[in-house]
Motif scaffolding. Structure first.
Motif, PDB file in Angstrom:
ATOM      1  N   GLN A   1      -3.506  -0.961  -0.698  1.00  0.00           N
ATOM      2  CA  GLN A   1      -3.911   0.350  -0.181  1.00  0.00           C
ATOM      3  C   GLN A   1      -2.896   0.891   0.819  1.00  0.00           C
ATOM      4  O   GLN A   1      -2.526   2.065   0.784  1.00  0.00           O
ATOM      5  CB  GLN A   1      -5.289   0.264   0.479  1.00  0.00           C
ATOM      6  CG  GLN A   1      -6.413   0.154  -0.526  1.00  0.00           C
ATOM      7  CD  GLN A   1      -7.775   0.117   0.149  1.00  0.00           C
ATOM      8  OE1 GLN A   1      -7.924   0.560   1.285  1.00  0.00           O
ATOM      9  NE2 GLN A   1      -8.743  -0.421  -0.552  1.00  0.00           N
ATOM     10  N   THR A   2      -2.471   0.021   1.708  1.00  0.00           N
ATOM     11  CA  THR A   2      -1.514   0.464   2.723  1.00  0.00           C
ATOM     12  C   THR A   2      -0.239   1.002   2.087  1.00  0.00           C
ATOM     13  O   THR A   2       0.249   2.082   2.440  1.00  0.00           O
ATOM     14  CB  THR A   2      -1.151  -0.703   3.653  1.00  0.00           C
ATOM     15  OG1 THR A   2      -2.343  -1.170   4.262  1.00  0.00           O
ATOM     16  CG2 THR A   2      -0.177  -0.250   4.729  1.00  0.00           C
ATOM     17  N   LEU A   3       0.290   0.237   1.125  1.00  0.00           N
ATOM     18  CA  LEU A   3       1.540   0.669   0.500  1.00  0.00           C
ATOM     19  C   LEU A   3       1.368   2.002  -0.212  1.00  0.00           C
ATOM     20  O   LEU A   3       2.202   2.904  -0.074  1.00  0.00           O
ATOM     21  CB  LEU A   3       2.027  -0.403  -0.484  1.00  0.00           C
ATOM     22  CG  LEU A   3       2.579  -1.673   0.142  1.00  0.00           C
ATOM     23  CD1 LEU A   3       2.947  -2.695  -0.934  1.00  0.00           C
ATOM     24  CD2 LEU A   3       3.815  -1.354   0.981  1.00  0.00           C
ATOM     25  N   VAL A   4       0.294   2.131  -0.952  1.00  0.00           N
ATOM     26  CA  VAL A   4       0.090   3.366  -1.716  1.00  0.00           C
ATOM     27  C   VAL A   4      -0.138   4.539  -0.778  1.00  0.00           C
ATOM     28  O   VAL A   4       0.435   5.621  -0.957  1.00  0.00           O
ATOM     29  CB  VAL A   4      -1.091   3.209  -2.698  1.00  0.00           C
ATOM     30  CG1 VAL A   4      -1.486   4.574  -3.264  1.00  0.00           C
ATOM     31  CG2 VAL A   4      -0.714   2.264  -3.812  1.00  0.00           C
ATOM     32  N   THR A   5      -0.954   4.339   0.221  1.00  0.00           N
ATOM     33  CA  THR A   5      -1.236   5.425   1.169  1.00  0.00           C
ATOM     34  C   THR A   5       0.032   5.870   1.882  1.00  0.00           C
ATOM     35  O   THR A   5       0.337   7.067   1.965  1.00  0.00           O
ATOM     36  CB  THR A   5      -2.269   4.960   2.214  1.00  0.00           C
ATOM     37  OG1 THR A   5      -3.455   4.564   1.539  1.00  0.00           O
ATOM     38  CG2 THR A   5      -2.578   6.068   3.195  1.00  0.00           C
TER      39      THR A   5
ATOM     40  N   ASN B   1       9.600  -1.159  -5.879  1.00  0.00           N
ATOM     41  CA  ASN B   1      10.133  -2.493  -5.574  1.00  0.00           C
ATOM     42  C   ASN B   1       9.164  -3.284  -4.709  1.00  0.00           C
ATOM     43  O   ASN B   1       8.935  -4.471  -4.946  1.00  0.00           O
ATOM     44  CB  ASN B   1      11.472  -2.379  -4.847  1.00  0.00           C
ATOM     45  CG  ASN B   1      12.600  -2.028  -5.791  1.00  0.00           C
ATOM     46  OD1 ASN B   1      12.458  -2.184  -7.009  1.00  0.00           O
ATOM     47  ND2 ASN B   1      13.701  -1.541  -5.251  1.00  0.00           N
ATOM     48  N   GLN B   2       8.617  -2.608  -3.722  1.00  0.00           N
ATOM     49  CA  GLN B   2       7.673  -3.300  -2.849  1.00  0.00           C
ATOM     50  C   GLN B   2       6.455  -3.775  -3.622  1.00  0.00           C
ATOM     51  O   GLN B   2       6.033  -4.918  -3.516  1.00  0.00           O
ATOM     52  CB  GLN B   2       7.219  -2.356  -1.728  1.00  0.00           C
ATOM     53  CG  GLN B   2       8.158  -2.328  -0.546  1.00  0.00           C
ATOM     54  CD  GLN B   2       7.577  -1.474   0.565  1.00  0.00           C
ATOM     55  OE1 GLN B   2       7.082  -0.384   0.326  1.00  0.00           O
ATOM     56  NE2 GLN B   2       7.637  -1.990   1.784  1.00  0.00           N
ATOM     57  N   MET B   3       5.899  -2.862  -4.402  1.00  0.00           N
ATOM     58  CA  MET B   3       4.703  -3.214  -5.181  1.00  0.00           C
ATOM     59  C   MET B   3       5.002  -4.418  -6.078  1.00  0.00           C
ATOM     60  O   MET B   3       4.203  -5.340  -6.187  1.00  0.00           O
ATOM     61  CB  MET B   3       4.252  -2.023  -6.039  1.00  0.00           C
ATOM     62  CG  MET B   3       3.762  -0.826  -5.245  1.00  0.00           C
ATOM     63  SD  MET B   3       2.409  -1.209  -4.098  1.00  0.00           S
ATOM     64  CE  MET B   3       0.982  -1.062  -5.180  1.00  0.00           C
ATOM     65  N   GLU B   4       6.157  -4.366  -6.671  1.00  0.00           N
ATOM     66  CA  GLU B   4       6.549  -5.449  -7.581  1.00  0.00           C
ATOM     67  C   GLU B   4       6.728  -6.755  -6.811  1.00  0.00           C
ATOM     68  O   GLU B   4       6.281  -7.820  -7.246  1.00  0.00           O
ATOM     69  CB  GLU B   4       7.856  -5.048  -8.267  1.00  0.00           C
ATOM     70  CG  GLU B   4       8.363  -6.030  -9.297  1.00  0.00           C
ATOM     71  CD  GLU B   4       9.798  -5.699  -9.692  1.00  0.00           C
ATOM     72  OE1 GLU B   4      10.293  -6.272 -10.658  1.00  0.00           O
ATOM     73  OE2 GLU B   4      10.435  -4.875  -8.981  1.00  0.00           O
TER      74      GLU B   4
END
Lengths: 122, 122, 122, 122
Positions: B89-93, A97-100
DNA sequence: GTGGTCTAGACCACG
DNA sequence: GTGGTCTAGACCACC
């Protein structure tokens, strides 16, 4: 060994650590957990803070407390598996959801995920 | 349309929404943003809260305030791209660290991600 | 057969059970009660806990301890009747006070009581 | 006006009082409750104790807290009704179980109940 | 020794 | 001003 994030309640961070230990199997069902005071020393927090951690864990039915004897990991494996699954779904859903919401494409997500994994795991 | 999570500062949630609009291109560089009061009404929040949102956005160099004219989206595309990359990057990490800390295997993560995507996108 | 409520002292729960046995006539005046150790085994509790149970029962003059012979149920029937009456009044009074403090009407109480009784007894 | 029982946590006694006010309709859905500090003064307890009361009420979904604005009674009437019914059943069931475990007959219960009621209500 | 309750007081984030 | 977090330290009930 323990350094707490400044923007998140300490008791939550400790909860998550113990929860992680449970899910990872570092701690087995039926095991007795360290006492409030022992943990308080180990983590360098106040005993009341640990008290709260245990209270919240109990609300999740992850632990059971026996009067005067200590706190024990639940033996209800099903409950454990439930929470594990729930947690997995929540984390993944929140992430997507965040990524989207920031407009990242599916492809970008995949690329970034795999590059991070390579960096971490190889 | 607007429902704020109770456990996260409202101003951050609004910031993220505006940031998302920027990244998704709903708002173009150079565009004038609604005034504090307009936004406060739209979101149903206190004007001070919106004030803070704009302040923080400006600290990130995402917006510029022109005296007496209003708040405008930065035209510095590079800055925008930087932040976008950083955020990704922050979200994925963060996501992978969390999954790891709860003991989810790489395979589980992949399975869950793809099942969620199917549910969402098809 | 024995499952203790977590929010009430174990020794009280045991006391109540024995008291109940007395009132119900399962145990007769003059009967010898099991020893502390026997009861501790039967209930799966610490011997100290049973010790306390007997101590409290004796304070209520419900039992008498004869040196080297064991613990016996009082033969003072009047005392027994007194306690029985007292207990009855206490329970009923407490119950009505609680119901009142939560705003339940007399009618509701009656309805609920009779429906429960039908469910239980028929 | 307020005298706490010595054998029950203060925060629970306060919770029950507020819960009672809710059930009795003294406080209406949507109403703003006094602040933690106000109540702490009124009840003569520590602010943290009141904090806990509010936290527990929120866990029951009886109240909702709005950041920086205060604590409000839930507008979910259904939830309220549910809890009311649940509470009624629990109290009655517990009462009857206790009476039964002490060997009181159905007739005794009825007699005692009605005599108490006469004493109270007429 | 165990967990649980309560107090007092400081500090922070939020609106 | 609101609720929320944390600490320090006391005291209690239970085993």
């Amino acid at each position: 060994m323990i350094d707490f994030l400044p923007d998140k309640p300490i008791y939550q961070q400790i909860m998550e650590k113990i929860f992680g230990d449970l899910l990872k199997g570092n701690v087995k069902p039926g095991d007795r957990l360290p006492s409030v005071r022992e943990y308080a020393l180990e983590f360098g927090v106040n005993a009341n803070t640990m008290q709260r951690v245990y209270k919240e864990l109990e609300l999740l039915h992850l632990t059971e407390t026996k009067r005067g004897q200590g706190t024990f990991v639940t033996e209800d494996m099903q409950r454990l598996e439930e929470l594990r699954e729930e947690m997995k779904q929540t984390l993944v859903t929140t992430f997507l959801n965040q990524m989207e919401s920031f407009g990242f494409t599916e492809e970008e997500i995949i690329v970034q995920l795999s590059s991070r994994k390579r960096g971490e795991l190889n």
